[in-house]
Scaffold this motif. Structure first.
Motif, PDB file in Angstrom:
ATOM      1  N   LEU A  85       0.822  -1.216   0.000  1.00 42.00           N
ATOM      2  CA  LEU A  85       0.000   0.000   0.000  1.00 42.00           C
ATOM      3  C   LEU A  85       0.852   1.261   0.000  1.00 42.00           C
ATOM      4  N   ASN A  86       1.963   1.235   0.749  1.00 37.91           N
ATOM      5  CA  ASN A  86       2.830   2.414   0.862  1.00 37.91           C
ATOM      6  C   ASN A  86       3.884   2.479  -0.228  1.00 37.91           C
ATOM      7  N   ARG A  87       3.819   1.535  -1.173  1.00 42.15           N
ATOM      8  CA  ARG A  87       4.721   1.506  -2.324  1.00 42.15           C
ATOM      9  C   ARG A  87       6.196   1.581  -1.905  1.00 42.15           C
ATOM     10  N   LYS A  88       6.559   0.743  -0.963  1.00 39.69           N
ATOM     11  CA  LYS A  88       7.943   0.683  -0.497  1.00 39.69           C
ATOM     12  C   LYS A  88       8.813  -0.093  -1.481  1.00 39.69           C
ATOM     13  N   ARG A  89      10.096   0.249  -1.533  1.00 37.18           N
ATOM     14  CA  ARG A  89      11.068  -0.573  -2.223  1.00 37.18           C
ATOM     15  C   ARG A  89      11.221  -1.897  -1.475  1.00 37.18           C
ATOM     16  N   ARG A  90      11.508  -2.952  -2.225  1.00 36.73           N
ATOM     17  CA  ARG A  90      11.642  -4.254  -1.570  1.00 36.73           C
ATOM     18  C   ARG A  90      12.788  -4.251  -0.553  1.00 36.73           C
ATOM     19  N   ASP A  91      13.929  -3.673  -0.911  1.00 42.57           N
ATOM     20  CA  ASP A  91      15.056  -3.712   0.021  1.00 42.57           C
ATOM     21  C   ASP A  91      14.767  -2.909   1.292  1.00 42.57           C
ATOM     22  N   GLU A  92      14.109  -1.757   1.152  1.00 44.07           N
ATOM     23  CA  GLU A  92      13.768  -0.953   2.325  1.00 44.07           C
ATOM     24  C   GLU A  92      12.751  -1.666   3.211  1.00 44.07           C
ATOM     25  N   ALA A  93      11.836  -2.411   2.583  1.00 43.46           N
ATOM     26  CA  ALA A  93      10.809  -3.113   3.355  1.00 43.46           C
ATOM     27  C   ALA A  93      11.383  -4.316   4.106  1.00 43.46           C
ATOM     28  N   CYS A  94      12.501  -4.862   3.632  1.00 48.31           N
ATOM     29  CA  CYS A  94      13.052  -6.105   4.208  1.00 48.31           C
ATOM     30  C   CYS A  94      14.190  -5.883   5.189  1.00 48.31           C
ATOM     31  N   ILE A  95      14.874  -4.739   5.129  1.00 43.75           N
ATOM     32  CA  ILE A  95      16.152  -4.619   5.823  1.00 43.75           C
ATOM     33  C   ILE A  95      16.035  -4.774   7.343  1.00 43.75           C
ATOM     34  N   LYS A  96      14.995  -4.236   7.953  1.00 46.44           N
ATOM     35  CA  LYS A  96      14.876  -4.327   9.412  1.00 46.44           C
ATOM     36  C   LYS A  96      14.709  -5.781   9.856  1.00 46.44           C
ATOM     37  N   LYS A  97      13.832  -6.515   9.198  1.00 47.35           N
ATOM     38  CA  LYS A  97      13.595  -7.902   9.594  1.00 47.35           C
ATOM     39  C   LYS A  97      14.795  -8.782   9.265  1.00 47.35           C
ATOM     40  N   LEU A  98      15.483  -8.475   8.174  1.00 47.28           N
ATOM     41  CA  LEU A  98      16.703  -9.218   7.872  1.00 47.28           C
ATOM     42  C   LEU A  98      17.753  -8.995   8.950  1.00 47.28           C
ATOM     43  N   SER A  99      17.884  -7.745   9.408  1.00 49.35           N
ATOM     44  CA  SER A  99      18.891  -7.438  10.427  1.00 49.35           C
ATOM     45  C   SER A  99      18.603  -8.157  11.740  1.00 49.35           C
ATOM     46  N   GLU A 100      17.316  -8.403  12.027  1.00 49.54           N
ATOM     47  CA  GLU A 100      16.957  -9.090  13.261  1.00 49.54           C
ATOM     48  C   GLU A 100      17.348 -10.564  13.255  1.00 49.54           C
ATOM     49  N   LEU A 101      17.553 -11.124  12.061  1.00 47.21           N
ATOM     50  CA  LEU A 101      17.979 -12.519  11.973  1.00 47.21           C
ATOM     51  C   LEU A 101      19.351 -12.728  12.589  1.00 47.21           C
ATOM     52  N   ASN A 102      20.225 -11.732  12.456  1.00 39.95           N
ATOM     53  CA  ASN A 102      21.590 -11.848  12.970  1.00 39.95           C
ATOM     54  C   ASN A 102      22.191 -10.461  13.186  1.00 39.95           C
ATOM     55  N   PRO A 103      22.049  -9.924  14.387  1.00 34.87           N
ATOM     56  CA  PRO A 103      22.591  -8.584  14.664  1.00 34.87           C
ATOM     57  C   PRO A 103      24.106  -8.509  14.539  1.00 34.87           C
ATOM     58  N   SER A 104      24.802  -9.644  14.455  1.00 30.73           N
ATOM     59  CA  SER A 104      26.262  -9.638  14.343  1.00 30.73           C
ATOM     60  C   SER A 104      26.738  -9.233  12.952  1.00 30.73           C
ATOM     61  N   THR A 105      25.863  -9.304  11.973  1.00 34.15           N
ATOM     62  CA  THR A 105      26.244  -8.982  10.598  1.00 34.15           C
ATOM     63  C   THR A 105      25.742  -7.593  10.214  1.00 34.15           C
ATOM     64  N   LYS A 106      26.616  -6.825   9.591  1.00 27.65           N
ATOM     65  CA  LYS A 106      26.235  -5.485   9.110  1.00 27.65           C
ATOM     66  C   LYS A 106      25.381  -5.637   7.859  1.00 27.65           C
ATOM     67  N   ILE A 107      24.247  -4.906   7.819  1.00 35.54           N
ATOM     68  CA  ILE A 107      23.339  -4.938   6.670  1.00 35.54           C
ATOM     69  C   ILE A 107      23.334  -3.553   6.016  1.00 35.54           C
ATOM     70  N   ILE A 108      23.505  -3.523   4.714  1.00 37.71           N
ATOM     71  CA  ILE A 108      23.571  -2.253   3.987  1.00 37.71           C
ATOM     72  C   ILE A 108      22.678  -2.310   2.751  1.00 37.71           C
ATOM     73  N   ILE A 109      21.967  -1.217   2.490  1.00 32.38           N
ATOM     74  CA  ILE A 109      21.312  -1.008   1.194  1.00 32.38           C
ATOM     75  C   ILE A 109      22.207  -0.080   0.387  1.00 32.38           C
ATOM     76  N   GLU A 110      22.550  -0.504  -0.824  1.00 27.68           N
ATOM     77  CA  GLU A 110      23.474   0.283  -1.635  1.00 27.68           C
ATOM     78  C   GLU A 110      22.975   0.390  -3.070  1.00 27.68           C
ATOM     79  N   ASP A 111      22.617   1.624  -3.488  1.00 27.05           N
ATOM     80  CA  ASP A 111      22.170   1.845  -4.863  1.00 27.05           C
ATOM     81  C   ASP A 111      23.336   1.811  -5.851  1.00 27.05           C
TER      82      ASP A 111
END
Length: 493
Positions: A85-111
């Motif tokens: 509904l909010n027309r989010k990018r897929r990477d922006e919509a996923c990054i928080k939940k992906l980061s919760e899988l393993n806080p030890s790994t750095k997660i980056i979105i890079e255009d």
């Protein structure tokens, strides 16, 4: 645009204990320093990202600037209706939940990932893209000895291609635990002969290989860091020749012999070099039967799908007969044109038009079960950059056509603008209705159980008529479970 979640400084030996036991501490340390780029976050891309993150690399960079669509929810379990509904990018919509899988790994979105390819140890592309861009990325990776993986889940078939550069070192081909053996006796001479005590282990030495010697008393010259080649004595299964030790000191007792493997250097070719003349020993899994020429057929379909994408900037629309027929005709011409190339000589004489048309028609869809399998396969392939196990040689193929489609030819595949549209396009509405009204009893919610629960939810099982998915598992969640039982978090322990 850059978004970071900072990693922790050290490996949690409690959490990663099972991985350490499987891979060894040295490989686990190498893995914890890897930096990976994952392009594409539909269902398949998310599976790759999830599995990679759960293996604890140093950094994962993701990119998918496509706007979330309703049918994405049928395979990507981190997306929600609000993201659509909010027309989010897929990477922006996923990054928080992906980061919760393993806080030890750095997660980056890079255009701007194209300018930074050299910074990554492994680049994984999970969507069909323009061939010029693919070949450009592959070339940079190949020339800099980086891992390059191009893979996609295409409806009822999937493929993976890997290129680990011109000088990839395999530290351990099998991952088999190295044997440690007590020495009973050593006899000097030009051949040199040791006697191994196998009574305290269920392992035995191979016929020949390399050994490291430690704690040998008297004949201390053997206690060096250099491994020695050995060969079994055909007349005594406990004796092994180790070469000229006639000038060594006298053996007085003790000693341990450890198996040793020298690194193997492998040279791989780029996708551009491989695509039209692949190695015939590429892997294929076909769960119906081992049909001759199937991998050649699947490979030919891929080549023509890539050509179609380059021409039209997209894959053929789901269930579009006209577009599928267009590609089918090109495949038939391709078959005749390239029959002289050795690999394509095994192309089936009798072509199953229904098979080809339907594999093309569903190629834009994502089947959650195939995404799950292929996502695990590709993530494991990326881990091989550590030097553990042999990478692909160099293509992998799978299709599940007969198992999912053969009895559903006349199904009503009219989509409903719903999260289940990809599955409806494959199975039809009647089949999906049966899934929605099915009760399931699942015993076990561990690593495999989490995968089953995820897939049941994605397929909408037991979502109508007061149906239920009932789960039983009375085990307690432990810290070491979290690197594979992805539905659980630290607060659940």
């Amino acid at each position: 645009m850059l978004k970071n979640i900072e990693p922790k400084d050290s490996i949690d030996h409690d959490k990663w204990s099972r991985q350490i036991r499987a891979y060894g501490i040295e490989i686990t340390k190498i893995l914890s320093n890897l930096k990976l780029l994952i392009i594409g976050l539909r269902g398949f891309g998310l599976e790759v990202a999830k599995n990679i993150l759960l293996s604890n690399p140093n950094q994962v960079t993701i990119f998918d600037n496509e706007i979330c669509k309703i049918n994405d929810l049928g395979s990507n379990y981190f997306l929600t209706d609000n993201d659509v509904l909010n027309r989010k990018r897929r990477d922006e919509a996923c990054i928080k939940k992906l980061s919760e899988l393993n806080p030890s790994t750095k997660i980056i979105i890079e255009d701007d990932y194209l300018s930074k390819i050299k910074e990554f140890d492994v680049v994984i592309i999970t969507e069909i893209m323009n061939s010029n861009i693919i070949h450009k990325i592959n070339k940079i990776c190949h020339e800099n000895n980086k891992g390059f993986i191009y893979a996609s889940s295409l409806g009822l078939m999937g493929f993976a291609f890997s290129d680990f550069g011109s000088n990839h070192k395999i530290l351990d081909k099998t991952g088999r635990e190295k044997g440690k053996f007590l020495i009973s006796n050593i006899i000097k001479g030009e051949k040199g002969k040791i006697t191994i005590d196998f009574s305290q282990t269920n392992k035995r030495l191979k016929q020949k290989g390399y050994l490291l010697f430690k704690q040998v008393e008297g004949m201390v010259e053997l206690n060096s860091s250099e491994p020695r080649f050995y060969e079994a004595n055909p007349n005594n299964s406990n004796e092994f020749f180790i070469g000229d030790i006639s000038n060594f000191s006298e053996y007085t007792g003790g000693g341990i012999a450890e198996e040793f493997s020298y690194p193997t250097e492998m040279e791989y070719k780029t996708l551009e070099e491989n695509l039209m003349n692949p190695i015939d020993k590429m892997m294929k899994i076909d769960y119906s039967e081992n049909k001759k020429g199937r991998k050649q057929l699947l490979h030919t379909i891929l080549i023509n799908l890539l050509n179609y994408y380059d021409e039209y900037g997209k894959l053929p629309e789901i269930n579009n007969e006209k577009e599928a027929e267009l590609i089918y005709n090109k495949i038939i011409k391709f078959k005749e044109k390239y029959r002289g190339i050795e690999f394509f000589n095994s192309f089936p004489e009798k072509v199953d038009k229904d098979l080809i048309i339907n594999l093309i028609k569903f190629s834009k869809a994502q089947h959650p079960s195939l995404c799950s399998f292929l996502g695990g396969f590709v993530a494991q392939e990326a881990i091989k950059k550590t030097g553990l196990y042999c990478p692909l040689n160099q293509f992998f193929w799978i299709d599940i056509y007969e198992e999912t489609f053969i009895n559903l030819k006349n199904a009503d595949r009219t989509i409903l603008n719903s999260r289940y549209d990809d599955l409806i396009s494959i199975y039809g509405r009647e089949f999906m209705e049966k899934l929605h009204t099915t009760n399931i009893f699942l015993v076990g919610a561990g690593a495999i159980g989490c995968e089953y629960l995820k897939l049941l939810a994605l397929m909408g099982v037991a979502t109508k008529n007061n149906c239920t998915v009932t789960v039983t598992d009375n085990d307690c969640i432990e810290n070491s479970n979290l690197n594979r039982q992805f539905l659980f978090k630290k607060e659940h322990i």
